[in-house]
Design a protein around this motif. Structure first.
Motif, mmCIF file in Angstrom:
data_model
loop_
_atom_site.group_PDB
_atom_site.id
_atom_site.type_symbol
_atom_site.label_atom_id
_atom_site.label_comp_id
_atom_site.label_asym_id
_atom_site.label_seq_id
_atom_site.Cartn_x
_atom_site.Cartn_y
_atom_site.Cartn_z
ATOM 1 N N ILE A 84 48.655 47.241 32.013
ATOM 2 C CA ILE A 84 49.374 47.720 30.832
ATOM 3 C C ILE A 84 49.026 46.801 29.677
ATOM 4 O O ILE A 84 49.371 45.604 29.691
ATOM 5 N N GLU A 85 48.331 47.337 28.699
ATOM 6 C CA GLU A 85 47.907 46.538 27.557
ATOM 7 C C GLU A 85 49.126 45.905 26.874
ATOM 8 O O GLU A 85 50.097 46.594 26.558
ATOM 9 N N GLY A 86 49.077 44.606 26.676
ATOM 10 C CA GLY A 86 50.185 43.890 26.058
ATOM 11 C C GLY A 86 51.116 43.233 27.058
ATOM 12 O O GLY A 86 51.998 42.453 26.665
ATOM 13 N N TYR A 87 50.928 43.533 28.351
ATOM 14 C CA TYR A 87 51.785 42.963 29.393
ATOM 15 C C TYR A 87 50.970 42.133 30.397
ATOM 16 O O TYR A 87 51.365 41.977 31.551
ATOM 17 N N GLU A 88 49.864 41.597 29.939
ATOM 18 C CA GLU A 88 48.989 40.831 30.830
ATOM 19 C C GLU A 88 49.694 39.624 31.445
ATOM 20 O O GLU A 88 49.509 39.332 32.645
ATOM 21 N N ASP A 89 50.488 38.918 30.674
ATOM 22 C CA ASP A 89 51.175 37.734 31.206
ATOM 23 C C ASP A 89 52.162 38.113 32.302
ATOM 24 O O ASP A 89 52.257 37.424 33.339
ATOM 25 N N GLU A 90 52.892 39.190 32.093
ATOM 26 C CA GLU A 90 53.875 39.640 33.086
ATOM 27 C C GLU A 90 53.174 40.104 34.366
ATOM 28 O O GLU A 90 53.648 39.829 35.489
ATOM 29 N N ILE A 91 52.062 40.800 34.213
ATOM 30 C CA ILE A 91 51.315 41.267 35.379
ATOM 31 C C ILE A 91 50.754 40.076 36.157
ATOM 32 O O ILE A 91 50.812 40.035 37.394
ATOM 33 N N THR A 92 50.237 39.096 35.435
ATOM 34 C CA THR A 92 49.700 37.899 36.082
ATOM 35 C C THR A 92 50.792 37.166 36.858
ATOM 36 O O THR A 92 50.570 36.724 38.005
ATOM 37 N N ALA A 93 51.959 37.034 36.262
ATOM 38 C CA ALA A 93 53.065 36.359 36.943
ATOM 39 C C ALA A 93 53.459 37.104 38.214
ATOM 40 O O ALA A 93 53.728 36.478 39.259
ATOM 41 N N PHE A 94 53.488 38.426 38.150
ATOM 42 C CA PHE A 94 53.805 39.223 39.338
ATOM 43 C C PHE A 94 52.752 39.013 40.420
ATOM 44 O O PHE A 94 53.089 38.814 41.598
ATOM 45 N N LEU A 95 51.476 39.075 40.041
ATOM 46 C CA LEU A 95 50.401 38.903 41.015
ATOM 47 C C LEU A 95 50.423 37.507 41.626
ATOM 48 O O LEU A 95 50.165 37.343 42.830
ATOM 49 N N ASN A 96 50.724 36.497 40.826
ATOM 50 C CA ASN A 96 50.797 35.139 41.365
ATOM 51 C C ASN A 96 51.898 35.022 42.420
ATOM 52 O O ASN A 96 51.773 34.259 43.386
ATOM 53 N N LYS A 97 52.958 35.786 42.224
ATOM 54 C CA LYS A 97 54.081 35.742 43.167
ATOM 55 C C LYS A 97 53.792 36.555 44.426
ATOM 56 O O LYS A 97 54.087 36.115 45.541
ATOM 57 N N ILE A 98 53.200 37.734 44.252
ATOM 58 C CA ILE A 98 53.071 38.671 45.366
ATOM 59 C C ILE A 98 51.712 38.592 46.034
ATOM 60 O O ILE A 98 51.538 39.014 47.188
ATOM 61 N N GLY A 99 50.710 38.048 45.328
ATOM 62 C CA GLY A 99 49.341 38.039 45.833
ATOM 63 C C GLY A 99 49.174 37.492 47.236
ATOM 64 O O GLY A 99 48.448 38.097 48.052
ATOM 65 N N PRO A 100 49.808 36.372 47.590
ATOM 66 C CA PRO A 100 49.626 35.824 48.938
ATOM 67 C C PRO A 100 50.164 36.734 50.045
ATOM 68 O O PRO A 100 49.833 36.523 51.219
ATOM 69 N N SER A 101 50.971 37.733 49.702
ATOM 70 C CA SER A 101 51.602 38.583 50.714
ATOM 71 C C SER A 101 50.846 39.877 50.977
ATOM 72 O O SER A 101 51.237 40.642 51.864
ATOM 73 N N ILE A 102 49.771 40.138 50.225
ATOM 74 C CA ILE A 102 49.058 41.404 50.385
ATOM 75 C C ILE A 102 47.611 41.166 50.777
ATOM 76 O O ILE A 102 47.055 40.095 50.565
ATOM 77 N N ASP A 103 46.998 42.207 51.372
ATOM 78 C CA ASP A 103 45.615 42.131 51.831
ATOM 79 C C ASP A 103 44.641 42.800 50.877
ATOM 80 O O ASP A 103 43.442 42.528 50.914
ATOM 81 N N ASP A 104 45.141 43.710 50.064
ATOM 82 C CA ASP A 104 44.266 44.585 49.305
ATOM 83 C C ASP A 104 45.024 45.096 48.085
ATOM 84 O O ASP A 104 46.263 45.114 48.089
ATOM 85 N N ALA A 105 44.294 45.501 47.046
ATOM 86 C CA ALA A 105 44.968 46.029 45.866
ATOM 87 C C ALA A 105 43.984 46.786 44.988
ATOM 88 O O ALA A 105 42.772 46.570 45.049
ATOM 89 N N ILE A 106 44.533 47.672 44.184
ATOM 90 C CA ILE A 106 43.773 48.447 43.209
ATOM 91 C C ILE A 106 44.375 48.175 41.840
ATOM 92 O O ILE A 106 45.595 48.073 41.698
ATOM 93 N N LEU A 107 43.510 48.074 40.832
ATOM 94 C CA LEU A 107 43.962 47.931 39.451
ATOM 95 C C LEU A 107 43.656 49.230 38.720
ATOM 96 O O LEU A 107 42.497 49.636 38.641
ATOM 97 N N SER A 108 44.691 49.872 38.197
ATOM 98 C CA SER A 108 44.535 51.194 37.595
ATOM 99 C C SER A 108 45.154 51.257 36.209
ATOM 100 O O SER A 108 46.045 50.471 35.875
#
Length: 260
Positions: A84-108
């Motif tokens: 979501i354009e303009g929400y890069e910081d929020e998306i990054t914070a979410f990924l930093n939190k959840i990233g270690p718990s997932i195996d795979d992901a798509i960016l759309s």
């Protein structure tokens, strides 16, 4: 999955059993990740993604199924993350939190930022018409979409940024109702070059084949063929919102690439 507000209530076991029947060795559940807390879902039904309160249960349930079916199928815990354009910081914070718990992901990309706020690109023909009215033409909507996809590829979303780019021609979902004359070859070429430069993958998505106003894959065969000729990996995506569609379009997508 049942965690998707705009999907069916088919249990994840139904998807798994269907994948096994179809002869798949692997399946990833890529449910729509929760949207940033301060982002207002522009879809009229406010049903674009799972709730923040559901994410822990979703991850736990897929992990349990992963262990339960480990002898029959490789199950991957994943998410479809919205750029979501303009929400890069929020998306990054979410990924930093959840990233270690997932195996795979798509960016759309589903949401486009306009002068009067955001629109959900693929919600309905009526919403798409509203976007045409705001941007000035169908071509302008396409151009804005492709620019946003390009931004998603180039954006710095941290170490857990998804490396598979989802349905890069989703803007064509309503093309039978809103036809365009040009092929946007430069825009798509720029996207493919960016994907190659980043060593990313492309989601080769069958969902458009069943959409009555689209009737082609995301991306279409010509773009998929060019991607393959460039050495870009294509990963089949059923984008199934019901269990019976797991594997849908698999044979057709393969046949589209046989002349490479």
């Amino acid at each position: 999955t049942p965690y998707c507000p705009h999907g069916t209530k088919d249990h994840m076991k139904h998807y798994i059993n269907r994948a096994i029947e179809q002869g798949f060795t692997d399946i990833t559940f890529t449910e729509h990740a929760p949207l940033p807390i301060d982002f207002i879902d522009p879809a009229p039904a406010k049903d674009s993604a799972m709730k923040n309160s559901d994410i822990a249960n979703y991850l736990d349930e897929v992990e349990q199924l992963k262990q339960q079916y480990k002898k029959e199928l490789n199950i991957h815990i994943g998410l479809e993350v919205d750029y979501i354009e303009g929400y890069e910081d929020e998306i990054t914070a979410f990924l930093n939190k959840i990233g270690p718990s997932i195996d795979d992901a798509i960016l759309s990309v589903h949401f486009l930022k306009g002068e009067n706020g955001y629109h959900c690109l693929d919600y309905s023909p009526d919403v798409f018409q509203d976007m045409i009215n705001e941007y000035g033409s169908i071509d302008a909507v396409y151009q804005h979409y492709f620019r946003t996809v390009q931004k998603s590829i180039l954006s710095d979303l941290g170490q857990y940024k998804p490396t598979r780019i989802g349905h890069i021609t989703l803007v064509k979902k309503f093309q039978k109702k809103f036809p365009v004359e040009q092929e946007f070859e430069k825009e798509l070429s720029d996207i493919l070059n960016a994907v190659k430069d980043k060593h990313y993958e492309l989601d080769y998505n069958a969902a458009g084949l069943i959409k009555p106003l689209c009737l082609e894959s995301y991306p279409p065969a010509s773009v998929a063929q060019k991607a393959m000729s460039m050495g870009i990996p294509l990963v089949y995506g059923s984008d199934a919102h019901q269990a019976k569609l797991v594997g849908y379009g698999w044979s057709k997508l393969n046949s589209q690439l046989q002349n490479i």
